[in-house]
Write an enzyme that holds these catalytic residues in place. Sequence first.
Site, short mmCIF file in Angstrom:
data_model
loop_
_atom_site.label_atom_id
_atom_site.label_comp_id
_atom_site.label_asym_id
_atom_site.label_seq_id
_atom_site.Cartn_x
_atom_site.Cartn_y
_atom_site.Cartn_z
N THR A 239 9.50 3.07 -2.25
CA THR A 239 10.49 3.94 -2.87
C THR A 239 11.73 4.03 -1.99
O THR A 239 12.86 3.96 -2.47
CB THR A 239 9.89 5.34 -3.12
OG1 THR A 239 8.66 5.19 -3.82
CG2 THR A 239 10.81 6.21 -3.90
N PRO B 65 0.82 -1.21 0.00
CA PRO B 65 0.00 0.00 0.00
C PRO B 65 0.86 1.27 0.00
O PRO B 65 2.04 1.19 0.33
CB PRO B 65 -0.81 -0.09 1.29
CG PRO B 65 -0.51 -1.40 1.91
CD PRO B 65 0.62 -2.02 1.20
N PRO B 66 0.28 2.41 -0.35
CA PRO B 66 1.04 3.66 -0.38
C PRO B 66 1.67 3.96 0.98
O PRO B 66 1.08 3.69 2.02
CB PRO B 66 -0.01 4.72 -0.71
CG PRO B 66 -1.14 3.98 -1.31
CD PRO B 66 -1.11 2.59 -0.76
N GLY B 67 2.87 4.49 0.94
CA GLY B 67 3.51 4.94 2.18
C GLY B 67 4.16 3.85 3.01
O GLY B 67 4.57 4.09 4.13
N GLU C 44 -23.71 12.41 16.70
CA GLU C 44 -22.47 11.80 17.17
C GLU C 44 -22.71 10.89 18.38
O GLU C 44 -22.10 9.83 18.50
CB GLU C 44 -21.43 12.87 17.52
CG GLU C 44 -20.89 13.65 16.33
CD GLU C 44 -20.37 12.78 15.20
OE1 GLU C 44 -19.79 11.70 15.47
OE2 GLU C 44 -20.57 13.16 14.03
P1 ADP Z 1 5.83 4.25 -0.99
O1 ADP Z 1 6.80 4.42 -2.09
O2 ADP Z 1 5.64 2.83 -0.56
O3 ADP Z 1 4.51 4.91 -1.23
P2 ADP Z 1 7.74 5.81 0.43
O4 ADP Z 1 8.93 4.96 0.30
O5 ADP Z 1 7.65 6.97 -0.48
O6 ADP Z 1 6.41 4.95 0.31
O7 ADP Z 1 7.61 6.27 1.94
C1 ADP Z 1 7.44 7.61 2.29
C2 ADP Z 1 8.24 7.94 3.52
O8 ADP Z 1 7.73 7.25 4.66
C3 ADP Z 1 9.67 7.50 3.41
O9 ADP Z 1 10.45 8.50 2.85
C4 ADP Z 1 10.06 7.25 4.85
O10 ADP Z 1 10.51 8.43 5.45
C5 ADP Z 1 8.77 6.84 5.49
N1 ADP Z 1 8.74 5.37 5.63
C6 ADP Z 1 7.88 4.53 5.00
N2 ADP Z 1 8.11 3.26 5.37
C7 ADP Z 1 9.15 3.28 6.23
C8 ADP Z 1 9.86 2.27 6.95
N3 ADP Z 1 9.55 0.97 6.86
N4 ADP Z 1 10.87 2.66 7.76
C9 ADP Z 1 11.20 3.96 7.86
N5 ADP Z 1 10.57 4.95 7.22
C10 ADP Z 1 9.55 4.64 6.40
ZN ZN Z 2 -22.12 10.10 11.30
MG MG Z 3 6.56 5.51 -3.79
#
Ligand code: ADP
Ligand code: ZN
Ligand code: MG
Length: 503
Positions: free
Chosen positions: A103, A97-99, A318
């Site tokens: 990368t 998933p994203p984040g 709520e």
């Molecule tokens: P993706 O490419 O999977 O969407 P990214 O690699 O761009 O995610 O992650 C965004 C930022 O989140 C990274 O630059 C890092 O700072 C932080 N991050 C994400 N996963 C980790 C991890 N496993 N350990 C440390 N930092 C992380």
């Molecule tokens: Zn509601």
């Molecule tokens: Mg990415």
Amino acid sequence: WQEMIRGFLPWILLLALMFWFWGAAQKRMTQGGGPFDFSRSKARRAHKETSTATLDDVAGIESAKREIAEIIDFLKSPEKYRALGAVMPKGVLLVGPPGTGKTLLARAIAGEAEVPFYSISASEFIEMFVGVGAARVRDMFKEARKDAPALIFIDELDAIGRSRGAGLGGGHDEREQTLNQILTEMDGFEAHENVLVLAATNRPDVLDSALLRPGRFDRKITLDRPHKEARAAILAVHVRKVPLANDVDLDQLAARTIGFSGADLKNLVNEAALTAARESLHEVNAHCFDLARDRIILGEERDTKLNPQEREAVAYHECGHAIMAYYMPNADPLTKLTIIPHGMAMGVTEQTPREDHYTYTESYLKDRIKVMLGGRCSEKLIYGEVSTGAQNDLKEATALIRKMIGQWGMSEKIGPLGLNIGEEHVFLGREMGMPREFSEKMAEMIDEEIQSQLLALEKATLDFLTEHRNQLDALAKAVLKRETLSAEDVEEILRKEEARKIA
Ligand code: ADP
Ligand code: ZN
Ligand code: MG
């Protein structure tokens, strides 16, 4: 004369400008880099100096890191493996998933392997005319092979690697040509050439199956949302440069950030540091983290002025959610109740799971729907009619019940069928092109079942709230007065009301 010159001057200026543009355009055409030079690879070449990320920066994904270590070793000393007859995988696909750090992981591999690193985001390929993306791919592979051992990183592969012929508006020529070029290139180089292609995607399900064939992206590394220990480890990486006060407990923070990705955690640390700076503190304390977490989960506080009737209606809405969240045995525990508008919401009922969930039971999901319907049912009970405030609740509840019935077989009437209904991201591709795999009659039955289950859940919710009207009133009164209630506040109020009722 003067008259004449005055008449001509604009023309002369215009002509001069035209010549100047013409010259500039020609110069760019011959020298490259101008608007007509599309084919040059835009892939940035990053040496070890520029990819300073290391595996130490990546936390919490130990199994992925172990696999990565092997690949790095292969790139560094291929002889060792070749002597044993092993071949390096040509392509490694990072899925998650994203984040979740895809990368980041790719950059870390490049940093550790100390080899030339070419990276490009696949979405850059589709920005121009047909044929350009393919030319770029060809270029990038040519350069990488010259430099071998080398790494090629294609980020967001799904932008071009989506199944051919699927998606809105049929095939996208440019995308298809680029994808074909990647396939050709990957077939074209031999394992001994020591070029490794890394790619990242969060939509492996929409990838063209040709990409996943052996000999192409034959290794898959899956990154998940981090579990509790992993979250603590990721937090530890990101607080390395942050002066922490003694009351900050990373393990506890990890426990309270269920569902956060690595990127969210990074954001959390940053928001907390910003909050500390705003309050001119020298250290970032637990309170800063609390505020940051609330801001991320609930959205920014908004100062919308509601009139008294609206405010009361929001409070009852709520509190309807809150009563259900508090009393339903399988629902996630209630952690906060507020009628201060946040983000798009007029009020928020926050629930936090006790621990990470990987699967959900039917009873949990049904209780969850009752919590969602609680807001609307409360309005119905108090005012005899509903407002527009429940739109989102209804949308979510309907989407969930569709999945329960269509994908997870949670209906006696429909039976154990897994159908392609209720899938997300319809706009992204595959489902659109896929024929519906069930009959008109079945579709009708499913629709009926969705409606009848929702009606039954609504009735149960309304009955429950009717029985607990006193608690509902007491809670609404309290939240109207204090705006925000913690889990403990809610518990105290409801306990008191229960005791009063018995007495
Ligand atoms: P993706 O490419 O999977 O969407 P990214 O690699 O761009 O995610 O992650 C965004 C930022 O989140 C990274 O630059 C890092 O700072 C932080 N991050 C994400 N996963 C980790 C991890 N496993 N350990 C440390 N930092 C992380
Ligand atoms: Zn509601
Ligand atoms: Mg990415």
